[in-house]
Design an enzyme around this catalytic site. Structure first.
Site, PDB file in Angstrom:
ATOM      1  N   LYS A  81     108.109  27.391 121.973  1.00 17.77           N
ATOM      2  CA  LYS A  81     109.298  26.556 122.162  1.00 17.77           C
ATOM      3  C   LYS A  81     109.242  25.861 123.520  1.00 17.77           C
ATOM      4  O   LYS A  81     108.922  26.493 124.530  1.00 17.77           O
ATOM      5  CB  LYS A  81     110.565  27.409 122.041  1.00 17.77           C
ATOM      6  CG  LYS A  81     111.860  26.600 122.119  1.00 17.77           C
ATOM      7  CD  LYS A  81     113.092  27.465 121.883  1.00 17.77           C
ATOM      8  CE  LYS A  81     114.358  26.614 121.985  1.00 17.77           C
ATOM      9  NZ  LYS A  81     115.586  27.402 121.714  1.00 17.77           N
ATOM     10  N   SER A 156     118.817  25.052 118.833  1.00 13.91           N
ATOM     11  CA  SER A 156     117.855  24.294 119.605  1.00 13.91           C
ATOM     12  C   SER A 156     116.401  24.618 119.256  1.00 13.91           C
ATOM     13  O   SER A 156     115.480  23.931 119.711  1.00 13.91           O
ATOM     14  CB  SER A 156     118.075  24.553 121.100  1.00 13.91           C
ATOM     15  OG  SER A 156     117.846  25.919 121.434  1.00 13.91           O
ATOM     16  N   SER A 180     121.014  29.160 118.429  1.00 13.15           N
ATOM     17  CA  SER A 180     119.788  28.368 118.444  1.00 13.15           C
ATOM     18  C   SER A 180     118.610  28.979 117.713  1.00 13.15           C
ATOM     19  O   SER A 180     117.609  28.309 117.483  1.00 13.15           O
ATOM     20  CB  SER A 180     119.384  28.054 119.885  1.00 13.15           C
ATOM     21  OG  SER A 180     120.269  27.131 120.463  1.00 13.15           O
TER      22      SER A 180
END
Length: 462
Positions: A81, A156, A180
């Site tokens: 990520k 996210s 997220s």
């Protein structure tokens, strides 16, 4: 070459590499082929570096040839990520201010997956500084939903969930403050776990004692998710708030049993959530599935009335303390919704923050008491199906206006401030074929139990 495909389970892929039924280089080639097919449209993986990935796969094969002991994820392609620092890899946080940033140190989570033997291939796309559950930024653009590319992949950890669902990677890491990990799992039809506070320690950090956000795993099934959690979890001497259980407790296969469980199914938390009618109907079906598998099901729910103020206060305080100086230096260089969220913390007082922590303590105690009579709470993961990708966030649900980019995520962030572990499991599809996940919540610390239950639900739906 083995008959493995990129859609095979991560456990099967790792076992095949370890047994030398397939080489890490061959496995990487399969994934690079899928990335070439799908990533140009979906935009899930960013900063892709095929040359470095091939070097990593070659090194993985050479280690096996030398007879070295290897980690649980040895040879698996992996994209980190883009809010998690990976030494030597471009890490932008989705911000033009960090478009060329290359850290010299791994975050602890990245350190652990590297030690487990992954082959890094790049990063996964995020919203700017991971703010919001729709993945777009001015560095790389928008990540699209792998089921319907006209829709959002969530966020996210949207790039991670999308890449995973599309077969570009076998496992993915993420992080979760207000949903997220859970929200993109629901939107993309994969599994995402927000673990108990302290289960996946974070380092480096400027505040050990604030644990609203946590790292965690994403996978295409619960068994694979448990494998990744076994690598991510466990204590570290640098993190005093880490839970003491070793990560290896999550390594064995998960086989769930639903019979005898006491389950509360609350599609709108007794009116505490505005939930899209079709989503609520799909989540409501969980009662029948669980009862059919032998669980005792009722419609009770905890009172989370203070959770909204608690989450918003702590988030604003954290954003102001973390990003306030950056906003002051670059007042026109952050997206408007993020800048507004940072400024919301500017005038908070010590009394405001103290109130939020007192409420958070009360919420944790209330959940402890709720779970004295229940083993599991079931509610929606996302209050809406995946929305159009050209919207920043849903502006209304069932005709009720959503005032800001947080309001539609309440199903996740109300749980965040309880400290309990929560997992999103794919449960159904809308009439338009869009994925809908259910959120399963268990008592604090009962992450292994939660995975067993999630596996049981997965089996009941098979």
């Amino acid at each position: 070459m083995s008959d493995l495909t990129v859609d095979s389970t991560a456990r099967a892929q790792a076992a095949a590499v370890a047994a030398r039924d397939i080489s890490a280089r061959e496995l990487l080639d399969l994934h690079l082929e899928r990335i070439g097919e799908r990533n140009p449209e979906l935009n899930a993986i960013v900063s892709l570096d095929e040359e470095r990935a091939r070097a990593g796969a070659r090194a993985a094969d050479e280690a096996l040839a030398r007879g070295e002991e290897v980690g649980a994820l040895h040879g698996l392609p992996f994209a980190v990520k883009d809010t998690h620092a990976a030494a030597g890899w471009r890490t932008t946080y989705g911000s033009p201010l960090f478009a060329d940033h290359v850290p010299d140190q791994d975050d602890l989570l990245v350190e652990r997956v590297r030690q487990a033997g992954v082959v890094l291939i790049g990063k996964t796309n995020v919203p700017e500084f991971a703010a919001g559950s729709h993945t777009f930024n001015r560095v790389f653009g928008t990540t699209l939903n792998p089921v319907d590319p006209a829709r959002s992949a969530g966020g996210s950890s949207g790039g991670a969930a999308c890449a995973l669902a599309a077969g570009m990677v076998p496992l993915a890491d993420g992080s979760d403050m207000g949903g997220s990990l859970r929200n993109p799992a629901s939107f993309c039809g994969v599994v995402g776990l927000r673990p108990s506070l302290g289960r996946v320690p974070d380092w480096p950090t400027d505040n050990y004692w604030e644990t609203t956000a946590t790292g965690g795993p994403l996978a295409r099934n619960v068994g694979d998710l448990a494998l990744l959690l076994s690598v991510m979890a466990g204590p570290d001497p640098r993190v005093p708030t880490a839970l003491g259980d070793p990560g290896l407790v999550f390594a064995p296969p998960v086989t769930g049993e639903l019979a005898g469980l006491r389950v509360a199914v609350a599609p709108d938390l007794g009116g505490q959530l505005e939930v899209d009618h079709e989503v609520a109907e799909i989540v409501g079906r969980a009662a029948g599935v669980l009862a059919g598998a032998g669980a005792t099901v009722d419609g009770q729910y905890p009172d989370l009335g203070e959770a909204d103020d608690t989450f918003r206060t702590l988030r604003a305080w954290l954003f102001w303390s973390g990003f306030g100086p950056l906003l002051a230096e670059h007042p026109d260089d952050l997206k408007q919704s993020l800048a507004d969220n940072i400024r919301a913390g500017e005038h908070l007082t010590g009394a405001d923050v103290a109130r939020a922590y007192a409420q958070r303590t009360a919420l944790s105690e209330r959940m402890r008491l709720f779970f004295a009579d229940h083993d599991l709470l079931v509610l929606p993961t996302a209050q809406v199906p995946p929305f159009p990708a050209d919207q920043e966030y849903p502006t209304e649900i069932n005709g009720r206006a959503m005032p800001d980019y947080l309001d539609w995520m309440r199903a996740c962030y109300l749980i965040t401030v309880t400290g309990c572990p929560a997992i999103s499991v794919p449960f159904g599809r809308t009439a338009d074929g869009l994925p809908v996940g259910v959120q399963l919540v268990a008592p604090f610390g009962q992450d292994r139990f939660l995975l067993e239950v999630a596996a049981g639900l997965e089996e009941a739906l098979a």
